[in-house]
Design a protein around this motif. Structure first.
Motif, PDB file in Angstrom:
ATOM      1  N   LEU A 187      -7.964  33.297  -2.246  1.00 35.38           N
ATOM      2  CA  LEU A 187      -8.600  32.440  -3.256  1.00 35.38           C
ATOM      3  C   LEU A 187      -8.185  32.864  -4.668  1.00 35.38           C
ATOM      4  O   LEU A 187      -7.874  32.028  -5.522  1.00 35.38           O
ATOM      5  CB  LEU A 187     -10.133  32.520  -3.120  1.00 35.38           C
ATOM      6  N   PHE A 188      -8.181  34.157  -4.871  1.00 38.95           N
ATOM      7  CA  PHE A 188      -7.791  34.691  -6.180  1.00 38.95           C
ATOM      8  C   PHE A 188      -6.356  34.261  -6.537  1.00 38.95           C
ATOM      9  O   PHE A 188      -6.064  33.797  -7.639  1.00 38.95           O
ATOM     10  CB  PHE A 188      -7.913  36.218  -6.147  1.00 38.95           C
ATOM     11  N   LEU A 189      -5.487  34.380  -5.534  1.00 39.99           N
ATOM     12  CA  LEU A 189      -4.090  34.004  -5.730  1.00 39.99           C
ATOM     13  C   LEU A 189      -3.972  32.513  -6.076  1.00 39.99           C
ATOM     14  O   LEU A 189      -3.223  32.118  -6.984  1.00 39.99           O
ATOM     15  CB  LEU A 189      -3.320  34.309  -4.435  1.00 39.99           C
ATOM     16  N   LEU A 190      -4.735  31.692  -5.359  1.00 38.49           N
ATOM     17  CA  LEU A 190      -4.681  30.243  -5.609  1.00 38.49           C
ATOM     18  C   LEU A 190      -5.191  29.895  -7.003  1.00 38.49           C
ATOM     19  O   LEU A 190      -4.643  29.016  -7.678  1.00 38.49           O
ATOM     20  CB  LEU A 190      -5.513  29.507  -4.544  1.00 38.49           C
ATOM     21  N   VAL A 191      -6.249  30.596  -7.433  1.00 42.09           N
ATOM     22  CA  VAL A 191      -6.778  30.331  -8.787  1.00 42.09           C
ATOM     23  C   VAL A 191      -5.696  30.625  -9.825  1.00 42.09           C
ATOM     24  O   VAL A 191      -5.449  29.820 -10.728  1.00 42.09           O
ATOM     25  CB  VAL A 191      -8.045  31.190  -9.058  1.00 42.09           C
TER      26      VAL A 191
END
Lengths: 373, 469
Positions: free
Chosen positions: B389-393
């Protein structure tokens, strides 16, 4: 799902949403532009096929198919042929009425309103509205330099003497960058000689210098050369320089004599431009007076002298030969450089051969090719 | 050992905070850039450039193009300079001791002849071996000198320049016909205060091929080149245009910068003491004018004025970007007295902290994040879901920044075709996975080079040229 994961999910939803929004805005804005480009092309081809005389009629169908806002965008964002632009502006004034544009053109508060004002000024002026000049006059005196600059640009594009008159007044009042105003006056499509003429007699040196430059437009008039000749003796060096530049273009009976007189001016800039004026006039007979400038103390005067003497061709060679033995290294090296250039450039004519022979006699060896200081 | 999870938690918190601060800063700049780009686009629409391009009242410019081993592109580059649509200008090409036949190529293409010309020695430079002019192109001069680096070549060109404005360019860049007009348009609006103008160049594998019509469009470019193009767009449209508005335009690019000549002479010309001359010179001008409390502006345009060759291999890209990192760090360190110093106004209070935050400190945090994040995952402090999720943000945040630059650029110049535009917008988010790691590596390498005191200039190898299509 942990608290952090929930928080990251929300952040992802927001960033993805904004990304999607910007993606959509980019594509839609481009699509709208392509559509406007299509209408613009239809307009331009309709006008060019039918000629300017019935251009309004020819452009009619394309204009009727588009909304007023689209036509405004076409006028404001793209470069249109002047005839098409005027037709679009007239159409907008008819379709929307001039009152709204006049209101917007009167004053502004803030960034968005400023650009709406500028757009309205342009549409009113190019559409031929009667109030346009009053509003442009007010815009010229506005404190916002963007508005003043836009007004100058619009005035430069309106083929009306009132526009030129306002530009001259703006120049006199120093309302905007001089060079920009003069650019428009210089390219003005109508005869505005009577407006420009008084500038060269003005008390301020700044205006006399611009006036001298603008007189190039009226080089065919006998009085121009006389006026410029007089200005070569002005007390201000920049006025003398501007007069010499114009005189080089305009010519006239006293032009060569006036430029010759300034070859010994106390200001280097003027001496350089005096030499360049003689070069532009093709006054080869003055080579003997230009040649000493090869030893001038200012580098740009020496450069001007070299270029002018080279442009004189073999006429200059006769004057330069004695200088090849000069004690002054600037004079000697300058003369050598010009002669070498002339020989290399010349066809193998008897004259060129003669110069080459003299060079071989005088020079100790082949030209050294060193850059001179 | 028991304290490791706590330390890692702290490390993650610091990195999050850093990232948040960087995105906030960039976000603020994007907001400023939106306004400024719109203003510049509107300003341009209301100006009649045709009149300016024909007017004899337009101030002439000396274009100075240093060239070192540019034989492949020099003819196309100088040809494009000579074809520039501007009333009066001269082109001074300074061959800085090239060993690949650059001078021969120039002599052959432009029918040059060696001759003597007067030299005004404003700056001391390496020896000049010869000066060449052309009867066909009277406004072209080629200076052949001993190798001394780009700064030395620029100073040498200034010694020969005639006009009041200098346009310093790269010898491997192919220019658009309206390049000079675009730049000088801003300078001429306020010649008393505007001392410098810069603009952006597009990246191509073979810029001369675009000029000659052998490469139809940017579609033919490699993925690496397109990602570099996006990087340039972000840097110029979101960054430099906003800096320009906020009065801390701290980097005029070497590929295209217009300077008022008196200012260049006043601050002592270009310095060879740094790895690269362009950014240091811009810092120096700011420092000089701010210290003397004199009004001045250095502006950046949003438009693409030319095309230059970009590295087409990862190795070459790393070499180029690590050099840039070194230069930025060298310059920021040299002018550290301006950092948060109110005497230097926006430059000291905004520009310098911005550089330190986003450029100088970036490699440190990048290395730290690469080292700690897998460890955090391994220790179970971060679940795989949270990591993804962090990467996608971050990916979509980068995508937003890229889209903002692309949309603003498109509205100003319609440079790309619609198909190129949407393809580039789709590339925005994915660059984090492939392009960013290359930059991280290059920046880290650049920092190591800085600490080692490396001042070398390893120009990337010229891209491979195939036979003309």
């Amino acid at each position: 799902m942990t608290g952090l994961a929930t928080w990251l999910c929300s952040a992802l939803a927001v960033t993805f949403g904004i990304w999607l929004l910007t993606f959509g805005v980019g594509l839609l804005s481009r699509r709208a532009f392509e559509r406007r480009a299509g209408i613009r092309n239809r307009l331009a081809s309709a006008v060019s096929l039918r000629g300017v005389s019935d251009a309004q009629e020819a452009a009619g169908p394309a204009l009727r198919d588009a909304s007023a806002r689209v036509i405004e965008r076409i006028v404001l964002e793209t470069k249109l042929p002047p005839a098409v632009e005027a037709i679009c502006c007239r159409h907008l004034l008819e379709r929307r009425g001039p009152d709204g544009y006049r209101r917007k053109a009167r004053a502004h508060k803030g960034e968005a309103s400023r650009w709406r004002r500028i757009e309205a000024l342009r549409i009113l002026a190019l559409g031929g509205d009667e109030d346009a000049f009053t509003l442009l006059e007010a815009a010229l005196r506005d404190r916002d330099t963007e508005v003043v600059g836009a007004a100058v640009n619009v005035l430069g594009r309106v083929p009306d003497r009132r526009a030129a008159d306002m530009l001259v007044r703006a120049l006199r009042g120093g309302l905007y960058a001089d060079s920009r105003i003069v650019t428009f006056l210089d390219a003005f499509p109508l005869d505005i000689g009577d407006l420009i003429w008084p500038l060269h007699n003005h008390d301020g040196a700044r205006l006399r210098a611009w006036g001298a430059g603008l007189l190039q437009r009226y080089g065919h008039h006998p009085a121009t050369s006389e006026a410029l000749t007089r200005l070569t003796e002005d007390g201000d060096a920049f006025v003398r320089k501007a007069a010499l530049v114009s005189l080089g273009v305009v010519g006239g009976p006293g032009a060569v004599r006036a430029a010759q007189a300034r070859l010994t001016d106390r200001v280097g800039l003027v001496r350089a431009h005096a030499a360049r004026a003689l070069g532009a006039l093709g006054a080869c007979e003055t080579a003997w007076q230009v040649a000493p400038l090869l030893g001038d103390r200012e580098w740009w005067v020496r450069l001007a002298a070299r270029q002018v003497l080279e442009s004189f061709g073999k006429e200059a060679a006769w004057v330069l030969i004695p200088l090849l033995a000069s004690d002054d290294p600037f004079l000697r090296d300058g003369a050598e450089a010009v002669m070498t250039h002339l020989v290399r450039r010349a066809d193998p004519t008897p004259a060129a051969n003669w110069i080459a022979d003299r060079l071989r006699e005088v020079l100790p060896g082949p030209p050294a090719g060193e850059v001179l200081a | 050992m028991t304290q490791l999870p706590e330390i890692l938690n702290w490390a993650v918190a610091v990195m999050y905070s850093y990232l948040f601060l960087v995105y906030c800063t960039i976000g603020t700049l994007v907001i400023v850039a939106v306004g400024e780009n719109a203003r510049l686009a509107r300003q341009e629409r209301h100006e009649d450039q045709d009149v300016l391009s024909r007017s004899r009242q337009t101030i002439p410019v000396s274009i100075i193009a240093p060239a070192y081993n540019e034989a492949v592109v020099i003819a196309a580059s100088v040809g494009s300079m000579l074809a520039i649509d501007y009333p009066e200008f001269e082109v001074i090409v300074v061959n800085d001791g090239s060993r690949d036949g650059t001078l021969h190529e120039l002599v052959r293409t432009f029918d040059l002849r060696r001759r003597d010309v007067p030299l005004r020695r404003v700056f001391d430079t390496r020896d000049v071996r010869g000066v060449y002019t052309s009867d066909k192109y009277p406004n072209l001069r080629v200076i052949d000198k001993k190798n001394g680096g780009k700064a030395d070549a620029l100073n040498c060109g200034i010694n020969f320049a005639r006009y009041r404005y200098l346009c310093t360019v790269d010898g491997d860049t192919v220019f658009m016909p309206d390049a000079l007009l675009e730049g000088m348009r801003l300078a001429l609006k306020d010649p008393a205060r505007v001392v410098g103008v810069t603009s952006q160049v597009a990246i191509n594998q073979k810029p001369e091929a675009v000029l000659e019509g052998r490469m139809a469009s940017d579609r033919d470019e490699s993925l690496l080149t397109q990602l570099q193009q996006l990087d340039y767009l972000r840097a110029f449209i979101n960054g430099r245009v906003a800096w320009s508005r906020l009065a801390f335009m701290l980097c005029s690019v070497g590929a295209f910068a217009i300077w008022r000549r008196d200012v260049v002479e006043e601050v002592g010309g270009f310095s060879g003491a740094f790895t690269c001359e362009d950014i240091e010179f811009t810092f120096r001008v700011h420092e000089h004018f701010r210290r003397l409390k004199r009004p001045y502006r250095i502006l950046s345009l949003a438009k693409i004025v030319g095309r230059t060759e970009g590295p087409d291999t990862v190795r070459a890209l790393v070499s180029q970007r690590s050099r840039w990192q070194r230069v930025i760090t060298e310059t920021v360190w040299h002018y550290r007295r301006m950092f948060l110093n109110p005497r230097y106004g926006a430059v000291g209070m905004l520009g310098m902290p911005y550089y330190v935050l986003t450029e100088v400190l970036a490699p440190l945090f990048q290395v730290a994040s690469v080292a700690t994040l897998p460890l955090v995952w391994w220790l179970g402090l971060f679940t795989p879901l949270e990591f993804v999720l962090f990467l996608l943000v971050v990916m979509f945040a980068n995508g937003v920044i890229t889209n903002a630059a692309l949309v603003m650029h498109d509205q100003a110049s319609r440079f790309h075709t619609p198909a190129q535009l949407w393809r580039l917008m789709l590339l925005g988010p994915v660059e984090l996975l492939w392009y960013r790691p290359i930059l991280f590596w290059a920046q880290a390498k650049g920092m190591v080079g800085f600490f080692r005191g490396d001042k070398s200039w390893h120009k990337f190898d010229r891209n491979r040229r195939g036979p003309a299509v």
